[in-house]
Scaffold this motif. Sequence first.
Motif, short mmCIF file in Angstrom:
data_model
loop_
_atom_site.label_atom_id
_atom_site.label_comp_id
_atom_site.label_asym_id
_atom_site.label_seq_id
_atom_site.Cartn_x
_atom_site.Cartn_y
_atom_site.Cartn_z
N VAL A 1 3.26 8.73 -12.14
CA VAL A 1 2.53 9.99 -12.28
C VAL A 1 1.09 9.73 -12.70
CG1 VAL A 1 2.38 12.16 -13.55
CG2 VAL A 1 4.60 11.34 -12.75
N VAL A 2 0.93 8.81 -13.65
CA VAL A 2 -0.40 8.49 -14.18
C VAL A 2 -1.19 7.65 -13.20
CG1 VAL A 2 -1.64 7.33 -16.05
CG2 VAL A 2 0.42 8.67 -16.55
N GLN A 3 -0.58 6.58 -12.68
CA GLN A 3 -1.31 5.62 -11.87
C GLN A 3 -1.58 6.11 -10.45
OE1 GLN A 3 -2.60 2.81 -13.09
NE2 GLN A 3 -1.74 3.25 -15.12
N LEU A 4 -0.60 6.80 -9.85
CA LEU A 4 -0.73 7.24 -8.46
C LEU A 4 -0.94 8.74 -8.33
CD1 LEU A 4 2.11 5.10 -6.78
CD2 LEU A 4 -0.30 4.51 -7.15
N SER B 1 5.88 16.05 -8.50
CA SER B 1 7.33 15.97 -8.67
C SER B 1 8.00 15.69 -7.33
CB SER B 1 7.87 17.28 -9.26
OG SER B 1 9.27 17.26 -9.33
N THR B 2 7.60 16.40 -6.27
CA THR B 2 8.20 16.19 -4.96
C THR B 2 7.88 14.79 -4.43
OG1 THR B 2 8.07 18.53 -4.42
CG2 THR B 2 8.29 17.01 -2.58
N GLN B 3 6.66 14.31 -4.67
CA GLN B 3 6.30 12.96 -4.23
C GLN B 3 7.12 11.90 -4.96
OE1 GLN B 3 2.06 13.20 -4.97
NE2 GLN B 3 1.62 13.35 -2.78
N LEU B 4 7.39 12.14 -6.25
CA LEU B 4 8.24 11.21 -7.00
C LEU B 4 9.63 11.13 -6.36
CD1 LEU B 4 7.49 11.95 -10.77
CD2 LEU B 4 6.78 9.97 -9.43
N GLN B 5 10.17 12.28 -5.99
CA GLN B 5 11.50 12.27 -5.37
C GLN B 5 11.48 11.53 -4.04
OE1 GLN B 5 12.77 16.64 -6.93
NE2 GLN B 5 14.01 15.78 -5.31
N TRP B 6 10.39 11.65 -3.29
CA TRP B 6 10.33 10.94 -2.02
C TRP B 6 10.15 9.44 -2.23
CZ3 TRP B 6 12.48 12.01 2.16
CH2 TRP B 6 12.58 13.32 2.62
N SER C 1 9.27 -5.24 -1.37
CA SER C 1 9.04 -5.32 -2.81
C SER C 1 7.60 -5.71 -3.11
CB SER C 1 9.99 -6.34 -3.44
OG SER C 1 11.34 -5.96 -3.29
N ALA C 2 7.07 -6.67 -2.35
CA ALA C 2 5.68 -7.07 -2.54
C ALA C 2 4.73 -5.91 -2.24
CB ALA C 2 5.36 -8.27 -1.65
N GLY C 3 5.02 -5.17 -1.16
CA GLY C 3 4.19 -4.03 -0.82
C GLY C 3 4.22 -2.95 -1.89
N SER C 4 5.40 -2.66 -2.44
CA SER C 4 5.52 -1.65 -3.49
C SER C 4 4.81 -2.08 -4.77
CB SER C 4 6.99 -1.37 -3.79
OG SER C 4 7.61 -0.68 -2.73
N ALA C 5 4.88 -3.37 -5.10
CA ALA C 5 4.27 -3.86 -6.33
C ALA C 5 2.76 -3.66 -6.34
CB ALA C 5 4.60 -5.34 -6.53
N PHE C 6 2.14 -3.75 -5.18
CA PHE C 6 0.67 -3.68 -5.12
C PHE C 6 0.17 -2.43 -4.40
CE2 PHE C 6 1.79 -8.22 -5.39
CZ PHE C 6 1.15 -8.53 -6.58
N ALA C 7 1.04 -1.44 -4.20
CA ALA C 7 0.62 -0.20 -3.56
C ALA C 7 -0.38 0.54 -4.44
CB ALA C 7 1.82 0.68 -3.28
N THR C 8 -1.39 1.13 -3.82
CA THR C 8 -2.43 1.84 -4.58
C THR C 8 -2.39 3.35 -4.35
OG1 THR C 8 -3.99 1.46 -2.76
CG2 THR C 8 -3.97 -0.15 -4.56
N GLY C 9 -1.45 3.82 -3.55
CA GLY C 9 -1.34 5.25 -3.30
C GLY C 9 0.10 5.64 -3.03
N VAL C 10 0.36 6.95 -3.04
CA VAL C 10 1.72 7.45 -2.85
C VAL C 10 2.23 7.10 -1.45
CG1 VAL C 10 3.13 9.52 -2.68
CG2 VAL C 10 1.47 9.29 -4.54
N VAL D 1 19.87 16.35 -4.94
CA VAL D 1 20.45 17.59 -5.46
C VAL D 1 20.13 17.78 -6.93
CG1 VAL D 1 22.62 18.77 -5.94
CG2 VAL D 1 22.29 17.65 -3.74
N PHE D 2 20.33 16.75 -7.75
CA PHE D 2 20.01 16.87 -9.18
C PHE D 2 18.52 17.12 -9.37
CE2 PHE D 2 24.21 15.65 -9.52
CZ PHE D 2 24.63 15.32 -10.79
N GLY D 3 17.70 16.40 -8.60
CA GLY D 3 16.26 16.60 -8.73
C GLY D 3 15.81 17.96 -8.23
#
Length: 447
Positions: A48-51, A55-60, A100-109, A421-423
Amino acid sequence: MGIRRITCPESGLLSARRRACALAVLCVSLLVVSLDNTILNIALPALVVQLHATSTQLQWIVDAYAVVFGGLLLVAGSLGDRIGRKRVFLAGLLGFGAGSAGSAFATGVDAQVVSRAVMGLGAAAVMPATLSIIMDLFRDDRGRARAIGLWSATSGLGIAIGPIAGGWLLARFWWGSVFFVNIPFVVLGAVAALALVPESRDTERRRLDPVGAAASVAGLSGLLWAVIESPQQGWHSPMVLGAGTAALAVLGFFVFWERRTASPMLVLDPFGDRRFSVSVTAVAFAVFVLMGTMFLLTQYLQFALGYSPMAAGLRILPVAGVVAVAAPASTALDRWFGTKAVVASALACLAGGLWVLAGTTPGDGFAHALPGLLLLGLGAGSAIAPATAAMAATLPRDRAGVGSATNGSALQIGGALGVAVFGSLRGPRAVRPVPRLGLVGVTTRRR
């Protein structure tokens, strides 16, 4: 006649030590894949802070992994039966490492969602391969049940310890470490698999099913999109209703097609066996509850109770401990009391855990939630192993890949729907104080 059904003759001649080493490699690889179902949950506040994720983007970001994982499992399982399970397993490990490497250094959602999808693609190749190889390695009923018990314990344990591992990493490194940590395990797993894991495949050459693959992925993705977007747009929104209806229609076509094609991805005949269908349903429900609860609980502990990521992860440790003990023990209980009694008791534990957690408020604190967590761990750990073993017992070894993928689909689709569903029930109320933990606004208060 029995020998002709064997998909990998040399695997039946392996020493007990070689089998144990191969099982260890497969379980550790599965642990890393399963762990990524929940390790990200503890890092959601950092995203939330870095990117600047909504809430919807977090779920995706969470569901991109689970949707691709669940949607492609059948494709990967059938591909392993055709071209070799070890080959697909190794390709999956490498894809998982790249994502995993791509996710570690991703700079946007957007980059994060794409990288998580690539991780899901790799994981979809790894999970069914691990179980189908185990089914081929261990051919006696008792040895196979024990191996599947360890496999199930690893799968459930990975889901439970994800927040713990994530909290430990976030306390010492940057947020991308929750993804970067996968890379050394992927490299070591691939090297060990080359030396220790035997190859196996279906002796009967079967064609791929591109129509079924496209229908399953499109149907599941559309259904999950409708569930995730419903809190934002409303359950009666034309877009949500349209997407949900279209998804159900596509899934109906998928079933229709699979019943008539000569080389189906999904084995439908075993669903006529009550032991198979109930086992798959039990696995899906157990993971639905476990992953959906973990998704909300990690946020509840940090936002509502004010714990740090590490402190929140440690408070989920009891779940991991109970899962680790319950899954192997359930195979012995299965022999003594039968699958029906064990799985029914496990589902009752899950229901009891949800009941306790649904009544927990921020004012009650963690102590009130702990009994519910222990019940969840006991229920999930006790349900997955005997249900998976019962499912495996109904399938011929030469269709182990598709059968394992069917079980894996239950795991991943159940988990993806649990998060969705929970989210979604939390949804837009996440920005307002809501007193209940259960299925609503846990990301509401900070201390």
